[in-house]
Design a protein around this motif. Sequence first.
Motif, short mmCIF file in Angstrom:
data_model
loop_
_atom_site.label_atom_id
_atom_site.label_comp_id
_atom_site.label_asym_id
_atom_site.label_seq_id
_atom_site.Cartn_x
_atom_site.Cartn_y
_atom_site.Cartn_z
N ILE A 31 -22.50 -20.08 15.63
CA ILE A 31 -22.01 -19.05 16.55
C ILE A 31 -21.06 -18.11 15.82
O ILE A 31 -20.52 -18.44 14.76
CB ILE A 31 -21.25 -19.67 17.75
CG1 ILE A 31 -20.01 -20.44 17.27
CG2 ILE A 31 -22.16 -20.55 18.60
CD1 ILE A 31 -18.97 -20.71 18.34
N GLY A 32 -20.86 -16.95 16.40
CA GLY A 32 -19.79 -16.07 15.96
C GLY A 32 -18.51 -16.51 16.63
O GLY A 32 -18.53 -17.05 17.74
N TYR A 33 -17.39 -16.32 15.95
CA TYR A 33 -16.12 -16.71 16.53
C TYR A 33 -15.09 -15.61 16.34
O TYR A 33 -14.92 -15.10 15.23
CB TYR A 33 -15.61 -18.03 15.92
CG TYR A 33 -14.50 -18.62 16.73
CD1 TYR A 33 -14.77 -19.35 17.88
CD2 TYR A 33 -13.17 -18.41 16.38
CE1 TYR A 33 -13.74 -19.86 18.66
CE2 TYR A 33 -12.14 -18.91 17.16
CZ TYR A 33 -12.43 -19.64 18.29
OH TYR A 33 -11.43 -20.13 19.06
N VAL A 34 -14.43 -15.27 17.43
CA VAL A 34 -13.35 -14.28 17.39
C VAL A 34 -12.03 -15.05 17.32
O VAL A 34 -11.62 -15.67 18.29
CB VAL A 34 -13.36 -13.37 18.64
CG1 VAL A 34 -12.22 -12.36 18.57
CG2 VAL A 34 -14.70 -12.67 18.81
N ASN A 35 -11.40 -15.02 16.16
CA ASN A 35 -10.09 -15.64 16.01
C ASN A 35 -9.00 -14.76 16.59
O ASN A 35 -7.98 -15.25 17.05
CB ASN A 35 -9.79 -15.91 14.53
CG ASN A 35 -10.76 -16.89 13.92
OD1 ASN A 35 -10.66 -18.07 14.14
ND2 ASN A 35 -11.72 -16.39 13.17
N LEU A 36 -9.23 -13.43 16.54
CA LEU A 36 -8.22 -12.50 17.05
C LEU A 36 -8.85 -11.16 17.37
O LEU A 36 -9.54 -10.58 16.54
CB LEU A 36 -7.10 -12.30 16.01
CG LEU A 36 -5.94 -11.38 16.40
CD1 LEU A 36 -5.15 -11.96 17.57
CD2 LEU A 36 -5.03 -11.13 15.21
N TYR A 37 -8.63 -10.71 18.61
CA TYR A 37 -8.80 -9.31 19.03
C TYR A 37 -7.36 -8.86 19.25
O TYR A 37 -6.66 -9.44 20.09
CB TYR A 37 -9.47 -9.22 20.40
CG TYR A 37 -10.96 -9.10 20.46
CD1 TYR A 37 -11.64 -8.03 19.90
CD2 TYR A 37 -11.70 -10.03 21.19
CE1 TYR A 37 -13.01 -7.90 20.03
CE2 TYR A 37 -13.06 -9.91 21.33
CZ TYR A 37 -13.71 -8.85 20.75
OH TYR A 37 -15.06 -8.72 20.89
N TYR A 38 -6.90 -7.83 18.57
CA TYR A 38 -5.51 -7.42 18.76
C TYR A 38 -5.39 -5.90 18.70
O TYR A 38 -5.95 -5.25 17.81
CB TYR A 38 -4.59 -8.02 17.68
CG TYR A 38 -3.17 -7.55 17.83
CD1 TYR A 38 -2.32 -8.13 18.77
CD2 TYR A 38 -2.69 -6.47 17.09
CE1 TYR A 38 -1.03 -7.66 18.95
CE2 TYR A 38 -1.40 -6.00 17.27
CZ TYR A 38 -0.58 -6.60 18.20
OH TYR A 38 0.71 -6.13 18.39
N LEU A 39 -4.63 -5.37 19.65
CA LEU A 39 -4.21 -3.97 19.64
C LEU A 39 -2.71 -3.93 19.89
O LEU A 39 -2.19 -4.73 20.69
CB LEU A 39 -4.92 -3.16 20.71
CG LEU A 39 -6.38 -2.81 20.44
CD1 LEU A 39 -7.04 -2.29 21.70
CD2 LEU A 39 -6.50 -1.80 19.30
#
Length: 156
Positions: free
Chosen positions: A79-87
Amino acid sequence: MLRFRTIDPENDAETVCRFRRDSFAVSFGHMYEFDEEDYLQWLRDMAARFPDGFVLAEEEGNPVGQLELSIREYEGKTIGYVNLYYLTPEYRGKRQGQELHGYAQRFFNRHEVEEYHLRVSPTNKPAIKFYRKIGMEEAGPEVGGKVVRMKGKLGN
């Protein structure tokens, strides 16, 4: 329009640690055991493995966001994994989240995964609202209810 560039853990250390600390504060209300040295070592390792997945989002040369994307095994599948989405706070809720998501989807497409996951604090209502808006759904609580796993399919 945001521009994305690979994180340089040495030169970008101050920025990425500031962003990561803020992400913990927003998500959990505190720094949640943030260890800068451990984080920077992990970042060095992961950015070497996924240079196009560990990026700063910039506007006019100024860092305004960060993505940490990787590929991993979960329950027997890749799978793809998002460790961080940040703004940064001033960029939240102004469509730049869609740009981060678009970048993430292109990354996952290049790595030929069909679904991607992330974890989010159940108290981080704005993030959960955003994740639902981009087509993700809750897969259930983890870590004794401290986080919720969300999953999405490519093409959402």
